[in-house]
Design an enzyme around this catalytic site. Structure first.
Site, PDB file in Angstrom:
ATOM      1  N   GLU A   1      30.298  24.751  19.733  1.00 50.38           N
ATOM      2  CA  GLU A   1      30.937  23.583  19.042  1.00 50.38           C
ATOM      3  C   GLU A   1      32.235  23.178  20.028  1.00 50.38           C
ATOM      4  O   GLU A   1      32.715  24.533  20.705  1.00 50.38           O
ATOM      5  CB  GLU A   1      31.458  24.720  17.526  1.00 50.38           C
TER       6      GLU A   1
ATOM      7  N   LYS B   1      37.752  29.348  27.087  1.00 51.78           N
ATOM      8  CA  LYS B   1      39.027  28.615  27.606  1.00 51.78           C
ATOM      9  C   LYS B   1      38.363  27.380  28.225  1.00 51.78           C
ATOM     10  O   LYS B   1      37.830  27.627  30.106  1.00 51.78           O
ATOM     11  CB  LYS B   1      39.920  29.283  27.651  1.00 51.78           C
TER      12      LYS B   1
ATOM     13  N   ASP C   1      41.441  22.557  19.146  1.00 52.65           N
ATOM     14  CA  ASP C   1      43.412  22.933  19.350  1.00 52.65           C
ATOM     15  C   ASP C   1      44.702  22.451  18.077  1.00 52.65           C
ATOM     16  O   ASP C   1      45.399  21.799  18.082  1.00 52.65           O
ATOM     17  CB  ASP C   1      43.565  22.311  20.318  1.00 52.65           C
TER      18      ASP C   1
ATOM     19  N   CYS D   1      74.347  21.235  48.931  1.00 49.48           N
ATOM     20  CA  CYS D   1      73.757  21.115  48.002  1.00 49.48           C
ATOM     21  C   CYS D   1      73.958  19.503  47.638  1.00 49.48           C
ATOM     22  O   CYS D   1      74.776  18.395  47.514  1.00 49.48           O
ATOM     23  CB  CYS D   1      74.584  22.278  47.339  1.00 49.48           C
TER      24      CYS D   1
ATOM     25  N   CYS E   1      72.886  27.692  46.157  1.00 48.95           N
ATOM     26  CA  CYS E   1      74.007  27.288  46.591  1.00 48.95           C
ATOM     27  C   CYS E   1      75.030  28.484  46.050  1.00 48.95           C
ATOM     28  O   CYS E   1      74.695  29.149  45.003  1.00 48.95           O
ATOM     29  CB  CYS E   1      74.185  26.119  45.434  1.00 48.95           C
TER      30      CYS E   1
ATOM     31  N   LYS F   1      36.123  23.812  20.554  1.00 44.23           N
ATOM     32  CA  LYS F   1      37.317  24.288  19.787  1.00 44.23           C
ATOM     33  C   LYS F   1      38.106  23.656  20.138  1.00 44.23           C
ATOM     34  O   LYS F   1      39.402  23.185  21.420  1.00 44.23           O
ATOM     35  CB  LYS F   1      37.848  26.047  21.355  1.00 44.23           C
TER      36      LYS F   1
ATOM     37  N   CYS G   1      80.526  25.456  42.577  1.00 45.64           N
ATOM     38  CA  CYS G   1      79.468  24.672  42.054  1.00 45.64           C
ATOM     39  C   CYS G   1      79.949  23.343  40.758  1.00 45.64           C
ATOM     40  O   CYS G   1      79.191  24.677  39.908  1.00 45.64           O
ATOM     41  CB  CYS G   1      78.168  25.172  42.498  1.00 45.64           C
TER      42      CYS G   1
ATOM     43  N   TYR H   1      33.900  24.720  10.382  1.00 40.41           N
ATOM     44  CA  TYR H   1      33.176  24.653  11.071  1.00 40.41           C
ATOM     45  C   TYR H   1      33.321  26.524  10.398  1.00 40.41           C
ATOM     46  O   TYR H   1      32.515  26.899  11.426  1.00 40.41           O
ATOM     47  CB  TYR H   1      34.271  25.221  12.190  1.00 40.41           C
TER      48      TYR H   1
ATOM     49  N   CYS I   1      77.540  19.995  45.239  1.00 38.10           N
ATOM     50  CA  CYS I   1      78.691  20.433  45.750  1.00 38.10           C
ATOM     51  C   CYS I   1      79.359  20.138  47.102  1.00 38.10           C
ATOM     52  O   CYS I   1      80.289  19.802  47.630  1.00 38.10           O
ATOM     53  CB  CYS I   1      79.791  21.826  45.244  1.00 38.10           C
TER      54      CYS I   1
HETATM   55  S1  IVH Z   1      35.213  30.013  14.573  1.00 37.22           S
HETATM   56  C1  IVH Z   1      35.169  34.887  12.816  1.00 37.22           C
HETATM   57  N1  IVH Z   1      35.217  27.802  15.657  1.00 37.22           N
HETATM   58  O1  IVH Z   1      40.448  29.075  17.228  1.00 37.22           O
HETATM   59  C2  IVH Z   1      35.874  33.287  14.197  1.00 37.22           C
HETATM   60  N2  IVH Z   1      37.572  29.002  14.965  1.00 37.22           N
HETATM   61  O2  IVH Z   1      41.119  31.302  19.150  1.00 37.22           O
HETATM   62  C3  IVH Z   1      36.253  32.199  13.493  1.00 37.22           C
HETATM   63  N3  IVH Z   1      39.420  26.879  16.495  1.00 37.22           N
HETATM   64  O3  IVH Z   1      41.445  30.813  15.030  1.00 37.22           O
HETATM   65  C4  IVH Z   1      37.069  31.373  14.406  1.00 37.22           C
HETATM   66  N4  IVH Z   1      38.030  25.707  16.636  1.00 37.22           N
HETATM   67  O4  IVH Z   1      41.886  28.342  14.857  1.00 37.22           O
HETATM   68  C5  IVH Z   1      35.833  28.938  15.067  1.00 37.22           C
HETATM   69  N5  IVH Z   1      34.673  25.661  16.107  1.00 37.22           N
HETATM   70  C6  IVH Z   1      35.773  26.580  16.092  1.00 37.22           C
HETATM   71  C7  IVH Z   1      36.613  26.274  16.362  1.00 37.22           C
HETATM   72  C8  IVH Z   1      37.655  28.144  16.361  1.00 37.22           C
HETATM   73  C9  IVH Z   1      39.092  25.981  16.876  1.00 37.22           C
HETATM   74  C10 IVH Z   1      40.325  28.084  16.746  1.00 37.22           C
HETATM   75  C11 IVH Z   1      40.351  29.254  14.881  1.00 37.22           C
HETATM   76  C12 IVH Z   1      40.760  30.064  15.511  1.00 37.22           C
HETATM   77  C13 IVH Z   1      40.634  30.176  17.319  1.00 37.22           C
HETATM   78  C14 IVH Z   1      40.336  31.380  17.398  1.00 37.22           C
END
Ligand code: IVH
Length: 683
Positions: free
Chosen positions: A122, A322, A126, A416, A434, A124, A439, A233, A419
């Site tokens: 999935e 990440k 932000d 600088c 500097c 992630k 200054c 999710y 000054c």
């Molecule tokens: S699953 C027990 N799925 O990432 C598992 N988290 O770094 C719970 N996050 O606290 C998390 N997208 O805020 C999951 N597709 C995704 C996510 C996701 C973003 C965030 C979430 C979590 C944090 C962990």
């Protein structure tokens, strides 16, 4: 060389500070990658020295328990965090750990059949994790993650999010908790900033922090204007629901209930395909209308998830890969040098505006002379710029294939820019300085910091006035703040009698600030607010601090050898001692507040944040703030969603408006007296 125990202490303190900035102030100071590096170093040291692991180490918990200004919600199923993989090797190592664990039965025997696993990928997102509870199909509660066990009740705010159904589709079980991410889409973020700009208001830095701030508004009608979104999710508690066998089935069920589930879900049986997929997501991240910071890989089969279980921090059956920080190209218009309050001359790039890492960037630090040479970036180059989180952007490298023929290498200026004195690079050091203590740029920087909110908090002593006073020769160091020539100021345009009087009063009041504020205001290297308060509470007054030996400083819990040496050295420099002597003559408070148990008042305001505004009849403003602090409360200079109450005297002004906007209770003087006496807020 410091021992592992000192470094572990130092790392824990640093991580604690950054946790606070991230979770409580929604204002991270360092990029996620740097934070993760600190945590990684701590984990490695603890693995090497398991005796040094303590239950409250940041490695043993999800996040600090923040100070709730919303009602608390205890999660029936804890909200875990995820472990991270920063490169493909770490990702692969995780999959191997999973497979090995599955292949090994309880007796430690390896089974003949290699396990087969379906992996779900999935995005992630932000944003911020929330848990939304539906009972009999109706939204009844929404909570933030908090420390994973206890979060904050943000039901009213989550109800305003258009994506979040208030009622689930038919067939919903009696109880279902849905976990997912609240986020602000990029176009919504841009529209919000355009509206802010049109209204002449401050623009927001990045979508994540704006989403966090929006969700934690006291007044849900403000949240409603922010156009937040949501992706579901995961499940939390479910009572009498269907029992999906896999994560994919869970997602299908969530969607069927009417919840938004992102379509970029992919599943693979071969882990090589997972690796290829994360690469593809990385390439396509700009095509999305929301920010992602990685890919979450989960084991699909729920029975397998259960057998893998959890560590203290995170599930073993999932990992967050990440993505490296985002990179973009833009034109390097010029390289300039800025002079910091300590004299450091830092080259920085002026850039053609570029949207990267969630905000528009026009300047980026180049750190020091060597970095410019090593990167070989030249004014006129097309350069690659990177930004992680909402931290200072960085110029990575030039695009050499695009370099015009006639570009000259940049050379560090010898004088600088502020000054005109020579810029000097000490032997063996990377930084250039500097060295002119007078200054104007340095003087300004020192005074600005001294007068700033976290330090002496002198109202009306902002950047512009400091510039003016220094420019007019009225002020040449921080002690001069206390002997301003008010008669001269009164003659200037734009300074009426009242504003001169206000300035005088603000300066006079600041003399009484606690010692910790003063120490922070002096810009002693390595002394931030926490260390400054620690020094003040340990040594109680400036005399004792001045005569402390390095050993005595190091003996203070929380001070490492580096900080101890730095403080000791600063207190030996003649111009600093001279400055302290002048502050003493100016009548500045050099004592920490008393903590004699006989004098101790009940801490009835513990955990509260009380802002004071306007003129009170019974107290000076600073006096009122001191009363609050003495009772264990905090009294910041401005109203935010975290403010417990605003005490408003005559002429409250903008703070009053802000409090009303945020739904922060406003107290008159009589209610304030009651609050001080027993910590009670009026109904
Ligand atoms: S699953 C027990 N799925 O990432 C598992 N988290 O770094 C719970 N996050 O606290 C998390 N997208 O805020 C999951 N597709 C995704 C996510 C996701 C973003 C965030 C979430 C979590 C944090 C962990």
């Amino acid at each position: 060389m410091d021992g592992p125990s000192e470094r572990i202490d130092e790392l824990r303190a640093l991580i604690g500070l950054h946790d606070e900035r991230y979770h409580e102030a929604d204002d991270p100071e360092i990029p996620d990658a740097d934070y993760d590096a600190l945590l990684g170093e701590l984990k490695a040291l603890e693995a090497e020295y398991p005796d040094l692991v303590t239950p409250n180490s940041p490695t043993q918990r999800v996040a600090p328990a923040g100070r709730a200004t919303f009602a608390e919600v205890t999660h029936r199923v804890p909200m875990r965090s995820l472990d991270n993989a920063f490169d493909v090797d770490e990702l692969q190592a995780w999959s191997e750990r999973v497979l090995k664990r599955l292949a090994t039965d309880r007796d430690g025997e390896e089974s003949a059949e290699p396990p087969t696993v379906t992996w779900v990928c999935e995005l992630k997102f932000d944003g911020l994790a929330v848990s939304i509870r539906y009972e009999d199909g109706l939204l009844v509660q929404a909570a933030t993650r908090g420390d994973g066990q206890v979060g904050e009740d943000v039901t009213a705010n989550v109800r305003t999010i258009a994506d979040v159904p208030k009622r689930l589709a038919d067939g919903a079980p009696p109880v279902v908790e849905v976990r997912g991410e609240v986020y602000l889409g990029l176009s919504a973020f841009e529209a919000l900033n355009a509206a802010q700009e049109a209204a002449g208001e401050k623009t927001y830095v990045n979508p994540r922090n704006t989403a966090a701030g929006s969700l934690r508004q006291k007044d849900a009608t403000v949240t409603a204007t922010r156009d937040l979104s949501f992706w579901a999710y995961q499940l939390g508690e479910v009572v009498d629901g269907p029992e999906p066998a896999s994560h994919l089935e869970t997602l299908t069920w969530l969607a069927k209930l009417g919840l938004p589930v992102d379509g970029h879900v992919a599943s693979f049986d071969d882990f090589n395909d997972v690796v290829a997929h994360v690469g593809a997501v990385e390439m396509a991240r700009h095509d999305l209308d929301f920010e992602i910071d990685g890919v979450v890989v989960k084991v699909d089969d729920l029975a397998t998830q259960e057998s893998l279980g959890f560590t203290a921090r995170a599930p073993r059956w999932a990992i967050a890969y990440k993505l490296p920080p985002e990179e973009r190209t833009t034109r390097l218009l010029d390289i300039e040098v800025s002079i910091g309050p300590g004299g450091q001359a830092t080259p920085f790039a002026r850039l053609e505006p570029v949207f990267v890492g969630g905000s528009t960037v026009t300047a980026a630090t180049l750190h020091n002379a060597d970095q410019v040479v090593a990167k070989d970036v030249r004014p006129g180059d097309l350069v690659v710029v990177r930004k992680a989180g909402d931290v200072i952007p960085e110029v990575l490298r030039p695009v050499l294939s695009e370099r015009p023929d006639d570009l000259e290498p940049w050379t560090f200026p010898t004088a600088c820019p502020a000054c005109g004195e020579p810029l000097v690079r000490p032997d063996g050091e990377a930084a250039t300085f500097c060295n002119n203590y007078t200054c104007p740029r340095q003087v300004r920087g020192r005074i600005e910091h001294f007068a700033s909110r976290g330090a002496m908090d002198i109202e009306g002593f902002g950047e512009q006035r400091v510039d003016l006073f220094v420019g007019e020769g009225l002020l040449d160091d921080v002690a001069g703040v206390f002997s301003l020539d008010y008669d001269r100021i009164a003659d200037w345009d734009g300074f009426g009698e009242a504003s001169v009087e206000n300035l005088r009063r603000a300066v006079d009041t600041s003399r009484e600030r606690p010692l910790g504020r003063l120490l922070f205001g002096l810009r002693i290297p390595h002394v931030g607010t926490t260390v400054a308060d620690l020094l003040a509470s340990s040594f109680r007054n400036l005399d004792r601090l001045e005569s402390a030996t390095v050993d005595e400083l190091e003996a203070v819990e929380g001070l490492g050898p580096v900080i101890a040496a730095s403080v000791h050295e600063w207190l030996r420099q003649p111009h600093n001692l001279d400055l302290l002597a002048r502050l003493r003559i100016a009548g500045v408070n050099l004592e920490a507040p008393t903590t004699d148990p006989d004098d101790q008042v009940a801490q009835v305001l513990d955990g509260m944040s009380i802002v004071v505004t306007g003129t009170l009849t019974g107290y000076g403003r600073e006096e009122a703030r001191a009363f609050i602090v003495a009772r264990g409360g905090r009294s910041p200079g401005s109203v935010s969603a975290k403010t417990t109450a605003l005490v408003a005297g005559e002429g409250g002004g903008s703070k009053l408006t802000r409090a009303e906007e945020l739904g922060v209770p406003v107290l008159d003087e009589a209610s304030f007296e009651r609050l001080l006496a027993n910590g009670e807020l009026p109904d």
